[in-house]
Design a protein around this motif. Structure first.
Motif, mmCIF file in Angstrom:
data_model
loop_
_atom_site.group_PDB
_atom_site.id
_atom_site.type_symbol
_atom_site.label_atom_id
_atom_site.label_comp_id
_atom_site.label_asym_id
_atom_site.label_seq_id
_atom_site.Cartn_x
_atom_site.Cartn_y
_atom_site.Cartn_z
ATOM 1 N N GLU A 1 0.790 -1.231 0.000
ATOM 2 C CA GLU A 1 0.000 0.000 0.000
ATOM 3 C C GLU A 1 0.822 1.281 0.000
ATOM 4 O OE1 GLU A 1 -2.729 -0.354 3.214
ATOM 5 O OE2 GLU A 1 -4.003 -1.775 2.149
ATOM 6 N N PRO A 2 1.889 1.399 0.792
ATOM 7 C CA PRO A 2 2.634 2.664 0.793
ATOM 8 C C PRO A 2 3.292 2.993 -0.540
ATOM 9 C CG PRO A 2 3.242 1.322 2.689
ATOM 10 C CD PRO A 2 2.390 0.477 1.797
ATOM 11 N N TYR A 3 3.457 2.004 -1.405
ATOM 12 C CA TYR A 3 4.171 2.214 -2.659
ATOM 13 C C TYR A 3 3.251 2.533 -3.829
ATOM 14 C CZ TYR A 3 7.426 -0.188 0.349
ATOM 15 O OH TYR A 3 8.182 -0.548 1.422
ATOM 16 N N LEU A 4 1.947 2.491 -3.617
ATOM 17 C CA LEU A 4 1.012 2.723 -4.715
ATOM 18 C C LEU A 4 1.150 4.096 -5.372
ATOM 19 C CD1 LEU A 4 -2.250 0.942 -3.517
ATOM 20 C CD2 LEU A 4 -0.657 0.235 -5.289
ATOM 21 N N PRO A 5 1.325 5.198 -4.625
ATOM 22 C CA PRO A 5 1.496 6.484 -5.306
ATOM 23 C C PRO A 5 2.702 6.491 -6.254
ATOM 24 C CG PRO A 5 1.085 6.850 -2.984
ATOM 25 C CD PRO A 5 1.273 5.373 -3.172
ATOM 26 N N ALA A 6 3.798 5.862 -5.841
ATOM 27 C CA ALA A 6 4.988 5.822 -6.682
ATOM 28 C C ALA A 6 4.741 4.976 -7.925
ATOM 29 C CB ALA A 6 6.169 5.278 -5.903
ATOM 30 N N VAL A 7 4.051 3.866 -7.766
ATOM 31 C CA VAL A 7 3.762 2.998 -8.911
ATOM 32 C C VAL A 7 2.872 3.724 -9.917
ATOM 33 C CG1 VAL A 7 2.612 0.871 -9.630
ATOM 34 C CG2 VAL A 7 4.092 0.875 -7.628
ATOM 35 N N PHE A 8 1.814 4.375 -9.415
ATOM 36 C CA PHE A 8 0.939 5.124 -10.309
ATOM 37 C C PHE A 8 1.686 6.278 -10.966
ATOM 38 C CE2 PHE A 8 -2.556 2.980 -8.153
ATOM 39 C CZ PHE A 8 -3.420 2.762 -9.210
ATOM 40 N N GLY A 9 2.535 6.953 -10.202
ATOM 41 C CA GLY A 9 3.316 8.061 -10.766
ATOM 42 C C GLY A 9 4.276 7.582 -11.840
ATOM 43 N N MET B 1 5.529 6.990 -17.579
ATOM 44 C CA MET B 1 5.812 6.121 -18.713
ATOM 45 C C MET B 1 4.837 6.388 -19.852
ATOM 46 S SD MET B 1 5.786 1.977 -18.984
ATOM 47 C CE MET B 1 4.009 1.956 -19.006
ATOM 48 N N LEU B 2 3.546 6.523 -19.524
ATOM 49 C CA LEU B 2 2.556 6.794 -20.556
ATOM 50 C C LEU B 2 2.772 8.162 -21.201
ATOM 51 C CD1 LEU B 2 -0.726 5.410 -18.947
ATOM 52 C CD2 LEU B 2 0.562 4.445 -20.851
ATOM 53 N N ASP B 3 3.236 9.132 -20.413
ATOM 54 C CA ASP B 3 3.496 10.468 -20.944
ATOM 55 C C ASP B 3 4.823 10.544 -21.685
ATOM 56 O OD1 ASP B 3 1.116 11.430 -19.958
ATOM 57 O OD2 ASP B 3 1.991 12.273 -18.127
ATOM 58 N N GLY B 4 5.613 9.475 -21.612
ATOM 59 C CA GLY B 4 6.892 9.436 -22.309
ATOM 60 C C GLY B 4 7.997 10.224 -21.622
ATOM 61 N N ILE C 1 -3.636 8.993 -15.963
ATOM 62 C CA ILE C 1 -3.542 7.742 -16.727
ATOM 63 C C ILE C 1 -4.818 7.524 -17.528
ATOM 64 C CG2 ILE C 1 -3.456 5.216 -16.499
ATOM 65 C CD1 ILE C 1 -1.572 5.708 -14.072
ATOM 66 N N ARG C 2 -5.967 7.761 -16.886
ATOM 67 C CA ARG C 2 -7.237 7.605 -17.586
ATOM 68 C C ARG C 2 -7.322 8.543 -18.789
ATOM 69 N NH1 ARG C 2 -10.959 11.017 -17.235
ATOM 70 N NH2 ARG C 2 -10.345 11.754 -15.171
ATOM 71 N N ARG C 3 -6.912 9.814 -18.588
ATOM 72 C CA ARG C 3 -6.943 10.773 -19.692
ATOM 73 C C ARG C 3 -6.034 10.336 -20.822
ATOM 74 N NH1 ARG C 3 -7.043 14.491 -15.402
ATOM 75 N NH2 ARG C 3 -4.773 14.761 -15.549
ATOM 76 N N HIS C 4 -4.889 9.774 -20.476
ATOM 77 C CA HIS C 4 -3.950 9.346 -21.504
ATOM 78 C C HIS C 4 -4.482 8.121 -22.256
ATOM 79 C CE1 HIS C 4 -0.081 8.985 -23.456
ATOM 80 N NE2 HIS C 4 -0.142 7.682 -23.226
ATOM 81 N N VAL C 5 -4.994 7.156 -21.528
ATOM 82 C CA VAL C 5 -5.465 5.915 -22.141
ATOM 83 C C VAL C 5 -6.710 6.146 -22.990
ATOM 84 C CG1 VAL C 5 -6.436 3.637 -21.648
ATOM 85 C CG2 VAL C 5 -4.415 4.409 -20.416
ATOM 86 N N PHE C 6 -7.679 6.918 -22.450
ATOM 87 C CA PHE C 6 -8.944 7.112 -23.156
ATOM 88 C C PHE C 6 -9.000 8.398 -23.959
ATOM 89 C CE2 PHE C 6 -10.137 4.346 -19.551
ATOM 90 C CZ PHE C 6 -10.539 3.251 -20.283
#
Length: 102
Positions: A26-34, A39-42, A95-100
């Protein structure tokens, strides 16, 4: 209307599936999402990811430690959880904005 239907479907699926995130992760979720967002933003740079991750962990631990020493640990712990939750949701939205593309 589509957003409301999506919300209802998401809640129902969440209640039926009951996904669980291990407490250790759980404590690492913000870093994973970030990191995933970057990565998606390049713009993902592994050095920046590691330094940001470690500095965020140290700052959060120091805030909670200092709060415990001052006798306001619960309030500061709640603050850290709120800030990390906001970061998770802002990264998930990006991430949602990038994917969709929305």
């Amino acid at each position: 209307m589509i957003a409301v239907l999506g919300l209802i479907v998401g809640v129902v699926v969440g209640l039926l599936v009951r996904p669980e995130v291990p407490a250790v992760v759980e404590p690492y979720l913000p870093a994973v999402f970030g990191g995933f967002r970057a990565m998606l933003d390049g713009i993902f740079v592994d050095k920046v990811f590691v330094v940001s991750f470690l500095s965020n962990v140290v700052v959060a631990a120091l805030i909670v430690f200092l709060g415990d020493k001052l006798g306001v640990g619960a309030q500061l712990s709640t603050g850290v959880v709120v800030v990390l939750g906001i970061r998770i949701f802002s990264n998930a939205a990006a991430i949602r904005r990038h994917v969709f593309r929305a």
